[in-house]
Design an enzyme around this catalytic site. Structure first.
Site, PDB file in Angstrom:
ATOM      1  N   GLU A 221       7.878   2.067  14.642  1.00 30.24           N
ATOM      2  CA  GLU A 221       8.760   2.777  13.706  1.00 30.24           C
ATOM      3  C   GLU A 221       8.590   4.188  13.851  1.00 30.24           C
ATOM      4  O   GLU A 221       7.828   4.834  14.550  1.00 30.24           O
ATOM      5  CB  GLU A 221       7.972   2.401  12.282  1.00 30.24           C
ATOM      6  CG  GLU A 221       8.332   1.113  11.853  1.00 30.24           C
ATOM      7  CD  GLU A 221       7.978   0.706  10.534  1.00 30.24           C
ATOM      8  OE1 GLU A 221       7.059   0.942   9.720  1.00 30.24           O
ATOM      9  OE2 GLU A 221       9.091  -0.010   9.917  1.00 30.24           O
TER      10      GLU A 221
ATOM     11  N   ASN B 231       0.802  -1.148   0.050  1.00 27.31           N
ATOM     12  CA  ASN B 231       0.062   0.120   0.036  1.00 27.31           C
ATOM     13  C   ASN B 231       0.903   1.268  -0.038  1.00 27.31           C
ATOM     14  O   ASN B 231       0.391   2.266  -0.540  1.00 27.31           O
ATOM     15  CB  ASN B 231      -0.916  -0.015   1.157  1.00 27.31           C
ATOM     16  CG  ASN B 231      -0.357  -0.132   2.547  1.00 27.31           C
ATOM     17  OD1 ASN B 231       0.958  -0.560   2.482  1.00 27.31           O
ATOM     18  ND2 ASN B 231      -0.983   0.199   3.629  1.00 27.31           N
TER      19      ASN B 231
ATOM     20  N   GLU C 267       4.896  -4.568  11.917  1.00 28.51           N
ATOM     21  CA  GLU C 267       3.924  -3.796  11.652  1.00 28.51           C
ATOM     22  C   GLU C 267       2.713  -4.405  10.863  1.00 28.51           C
ATOM     23  O   GLU C 267       2.611  -4.598   9.958  1.00 28.51           O
ATOM     24  CB  GLU C 267       4.404  -2.489  10.553  1.00 28.51           C
ATOM     25  CG  GLU C 267       5.376  -1.827  11.367  1.00 28.51           C
ATOM     26  CD  GLU C 267       4.844  -0.926  12.536  1.00 28.51           C
ATOM     27  OE1 GLU C 267       3.514  -0.669  12.608  1.00 28.51           O
ATOM     28  OE2 GLU C 267       5.614  -0.082  13.461  1.00 28.51           O
TER      29      GLU C 267
HETATM   30  P1  NDP Z   1       1.093  -9.566   3.307  1.00 28.87           P
HETATM   31  O1  NDP Z   1       1.183 -10.132   4.652  1.00 28.87           O
HETATM   32  O2  NDP Z   1       0.338 -10.331   2.359  1.00 28.87           O
HETATM   33  O3  NDP Z   1       2.598  -9.596   2.712  1.00 28.87           O
HETATM   34  C1  NDP Z   1       3.487  -8.430   3.384  1.00 28.87           C
HETATM   35  C2  NDP Z   1       4.892  -8.967   2.697  1.00 28.87           C
HETATM   36  O4  NDP Z   1       5.403 -10.215   3.318  1.00 28.87           O
HETATM   37  C3  NDP Z   1       4.906  -8.971   1.164  1.00 28.87           C
HETATM   38  O5  NDP Z   1       6.335  -8.498   1.037  1.00 28.87           O
HETATM   39  C4  NDP Z   1       5.003 -10.458   0.948  1.00 28.87           C
HETATM   40  O6  NDP Z   1       5.547 -10.903  -0.116  1.00 28.87           O
HETATM   41  C5  NDP Z   1       5.918 -10.808   2.064  1.00 28.87           C
HETATM   42  N1  NDP Z   1       5.477 -12.371   2.626  1.00 28.87           N
HETATM   43  C6  NDP Z   1       4.311 -13.142   2.546  1.00 28.87           C
HETATM   44  N2  NDP Z   1       4.732 -14.312   3.224  1.00 28.87           N
HETATM   45  C7  NDP Z   1       6.096 -14.485   3.546  1.00 28.87           C
HETATM   46  C8  NDP Z   1       6.782 -15.278   4.342  1.00 28.87           C
HETATM   47  N3  NDP Z   1       6.247 -16.589   4.624  1.00 28.87           N
HETATM   48  N4  NDP Z   1       7.890 -14.988   4.706  1.00 28.87           N
HETATM   49  C9  NDP Z   1       8.430 -13.629   4.531  1.00 28.87           C
HETATM   50  N5  NDP Z   1       7.824 -12.681   3.844  1.00 28.87           N
HETATM   51  C10 NDP Z   1       6.573 -12.878   3.529  1.00 28.87           C
HETATM   52  O7  NDP Z   1       0.630  -8.148   3.358  1.00 28.87           O
HETATM   53  P2  NDP Z   1      -0.252  -7.280   2.070  1.00 28.87           P
HETATM   54  O8  NDP Z   1       0.981  -6.958   1.216  1.00 28.87           O
HETATM   55  O9  NDP Z   1      -1.174  -7.923   1.444  1.00 28.87           O
HETATM   56  O10 NDP Z   1      -0.408  -5.943   2.987  1.00 28.87           O
HETATM   57  C11 NDP Z   1      -1.442  -5.617   3.630  1.00 28.87           C
HETATM   58  C12 NDP Z   1      -1.419  -5.911   5.078  1.00 28.87           C
HETATM   59  O11 NDP Z   1      -0.129  -5.168   5.472  1.00 28.87           O
HETATM   60  C13 NDP Z   1      -2.713  -5.500   5.729  1.00 28.87           C
HETATM   61  O12 NDP Z   1      -2.756  -6.481   6.997  1.00 28.87           O
HETATM   62  C14 NDP Z   1      -2.229  -4.063   6.551  1.00 28.87           C
HETATM   63  O13 NDP Z   1      -2.853  -3.746   7.629  1.00 28.87           O
HETATM   64  C15 NDP Z   1      -0.679  -4.450   6.735  1.00 28.87           C
HETATM   65  N6  NDP Z   1      -0.037  -3.192   6.664  1.00 28.87           N
HETATM   66  C16 NDP Z   1       0.444  -2.691   7.788  1.00 28.87           C
HETATM   67  C17 NDP Z   1       1.045  -1.590   8.434  1.00 28.87           C
HETATM   68  C18 NDP Z   1       1.521  -1.282   9.564  1.00 28.87           C
HETATM   69  O14 NDP Z   1       2.299  -0.066   9.695  1.00 28.87           O
HETATM   70  N7  NDP Z   1       0.856  -1.634  10.504  1.00 28.87           N
HETATM   71  C19 NDP Z   1       1.129  -0.563   6.998  1.00 28.87           C
HETATM   72  C20 NDP Z   1       0.616  -1.176   6.003  1.00 28.87           C
HETATM   73  C21 NDP Z   1      -0.034  -2.253   5.796  1.00 28.87           C
HETATM   74  P3  NDP Z   1       4.574 -11.176  -1.311  1.00 28.87           P
HETATM   75  O15 NDP Z   1       3.192 -10.430  -1.016  1.00 28.87           O
HETATM   76  O16 NDP Z   1       5.225 -10.827  -2.526  1.00 28.87           O
HETATM   77  O17 NDP Z   1       4.407 -12.694  -1.582  1.00 28.87           O
END
Ligand code: NDP
Length: 485
Positions: A459, A154, A251
């Site tokens: 952060e 995002n 996060e």
């Molecule tokens: P995901 O949890 O699907 O993915 C986050 C990242 O982790 C991606 O780069 C993903 O890779 C990677 N990833 C997935 N599985 C693994 C694994 N087993 N080991 C290591 N890395 C992995 O989240 P989204 O990208 O769909 O983002 C949305 C989510 O992020 C929401 O829940 C939102 O609330 C949260 N978020 C939290 C924030 C905060 O500051 N608290 C800010 C912004 C978002 P890939 O997708 O490329 O497979």
């Protein structure tokens, strides 16, 4: 200047773009045109090895520089990001679909703020002196080593900078893996840092899906993992990091409450609800999606909110007058549509929106449900889309208990003119980031992060320094050493 959408290489390692077409191709889809606008390749084991080797090598020399020298690099990078804000924003808009109107003020600019802030702090990082009679202890604030950052889709530029800036300020190297959905902008952060004087290898970007993230966080050369993502991913990443007792920052997601009392300034409360639900088309982790509205103001709130939704302008997100973009991907659009259907099925009252708009671009209408009850799926699960749920309440104690009745704890907000009630409410909120009479601001000077399932660590602000450095304690004896025999 403008950036080519197709990067010169999929990865940025050791100060240069690199490619290995043996990696799985990752198509980059524009959420507005639904067309493929670029391709990158997931990192192969050879690429991951290059990233780890160069980060490990570069980190020692970087840590040996003075904080002021490191800070100068970060501050130069901040200036470059601001100079290139327009080009970076256009690219971020292609990558995420967020309107240019937003990306111009919320992405590279926020990244630049982090680089400037931590650049300024770098020279002021110190240990302390503890006098113990004649003897004394001093502490050294030391870097952790190689940090891995993993980002959500995002806020790709912001996340890459929010993690990189404190890591580098403390003398660490960073390997950043963007989300496969939005791989383009972190590469520019790396390029700019190196142009600003960061040594080769100190900030590497590698592309890929979860497996690449796993390979990085389980490597023994990695000392810290910082993830921005969902709770299920957080669990996996935290567990993998625990295997090596690595430092973590998590996060994660949220389902935050926004509480609006009868005495609130109506216009501000509606603005807060809009910022907390529809900015970035609702794809913001800290969104206040459970909007508790006290019964006396409920109808006025709903009337004014629906009236203001008439000013939503969808369209080509590169058009600066557009203020509402598409969902980041078809998958995300379908997930959100599923939640809207569930809301209707479970008896929530649809007040606005609810539908897809057009058949090109992943646009969903900003959607408002009223008469939502605590047990409904839309009041419990993180939706990550433009869906606002209004829940009714009568009393302060009641609403506080209901606001906290969730496993998440990222953010919470309250709108009221009653000063003491506002502070009582935030003292009672089980959330890491709270707001009084506003919502969703995240200045670099303030700690940002969650409690409960929403995460660990913080952060931004001076608090982030604690999560990217460790203390070494040094006891200095001034006299003879006493021993029992
Ligand atoms: P995901 O949890 O699907 O993915 C986050 C990242 O982790 C991606 O780069 C993903 O890779 C990677 N990833 C997935 N599985 C693994 C694994 N087993 N080991 C290591 N890395 C992995 O989240 P989204 O990208 O769909 O983002 C949305 C989510 O992020 C929401 O829940 C939102 O609330 C949260 N978020 C939290 C924030 C905060 O500051 N608290 C800010 C912004 C978002 P890939 O997708 O490329 O497979």
């Amino acid at each position: 200047m403008t950036y080519d959408i197709q990067p010169a290489g999929s990865h940025f390692i050791d100060g240069a773009y690199v490619e290995d077409t043996a990696g799985t191709p990752i198509p980059v889809i524009c959420p507005y045109s639904e067309k493929q606008i670029a391709t990158v390749h997931a990192a192969t084991p050879a690429i991951i090895e290059q990233a780890l080797t160069s980060a490990r090598r570069a980190q020692k020399d970087w840590a040996a520089m003075t904080g002021t020298e490191r800070g100068r690099v970060l501050r130069r990078a901040a200036d470059l990001m601001r100079e290139r804000n327009h080009a970076l924003s256009v690219l971020e808009t292609h990558d995420t679909g967020k309107p240019l109107q937003e990306t111009l003020v919320a992405d590279a600019t926020s990244g630049a703020d982090a680089l400037e802030y931590f650049g300024g702090l770098a020279g002021a990082l110190t240990g302390e002196h503890i006098q113990l009679g004649e003897d004394f202890v001093y502490t050294r604030r030391e870097p952790l080593g190689v940090c891995v950052g993993i980002g959500a889709w995002n806020y790709p530029t912001q996340i890459a900078a929010w993690k990189g800036a404190p890591a580098l300020a403390c003398g660490n190297a960073m390997i950043f893996k963007p989300s496969e959905t939005t791989p383009l902008c972190a590469l520019k952060v790396a390029e700019i840092l190196h142009e600003a004087g960061a040594p080769a290898g100190i900030y590497n970007v590698v592309q890929g899906m979860g497996e690449v993230g796993q390979a990085l966080i389980t490597d023994p050369r990695v000392n810290k993992v910082s993830l921005t993502g969902s709770v299920p991913t957080g669990r996996k990443v935290y567990a993998a990091a625990a295997e090596g007792i690595r430092h973590v920052t998590m996060e994660l997601g949220g389902k935050s409450p926004l509480v609006i009392f009868d005495d609130a300034n109506l216009e501000d409360a509606v603005s807060g609800a809009i910022l907390g639900n529809f900015y970035s088309s609702g794809q913001v982790c800290s969104n206040g999606t459970r909007v508790f509205v006290q019964r006396g103001i409920k109808q006025a709130f709903l009337d004014r909110l629906t009236e203001r939704l008439k000013d939503v302008k969808m369209g080509d997100p590169q058009d600066e007058s557009v203020n509402f973009g598409p969902m980041v991907s078809q998958r995300q659009m379908e997930i959100v549509q599923g939640f809207i259907a569930k809301g209707l099925e479970e008896g929530a009252r649809l007040v606005a929106g609810g539908d897809r708009v057009g058949d090109r671009g992943y646009f969903l209408q900003p959607t408002v449900f009223a008469d939502v009850t605590d047990g409904m799926t839309i009041a419990q699960d993180e939706i990550f889309g433009p869906v606002l749920s209004v829940l009714d309440f009568d009393e302060e104690d009641e609403v506080l208990a209901r606001a906290n009745a969730t496993d998440f704890g990222l953010a919470a907000g309250v709108f009221t003119q009653d000063l003491t009630r506002a502070h009582r409410m935030v003292a009672g909120f089980e959330a890491g980031t709270c707001y009084i009479n506003t919502y969703n601001l995240a200045p670099v000077e303030a700690p940002f992060g969650g409690s409960k399932l929403s995460g660990v660590g913080r952060e931004n602000s001076k608090a982030a320094i604690e999560h990217y450095s460790q203390m070494k304690s040094v006891y200095v004896a001034m006299g003879a050493v006493e021993a029992p025999f």
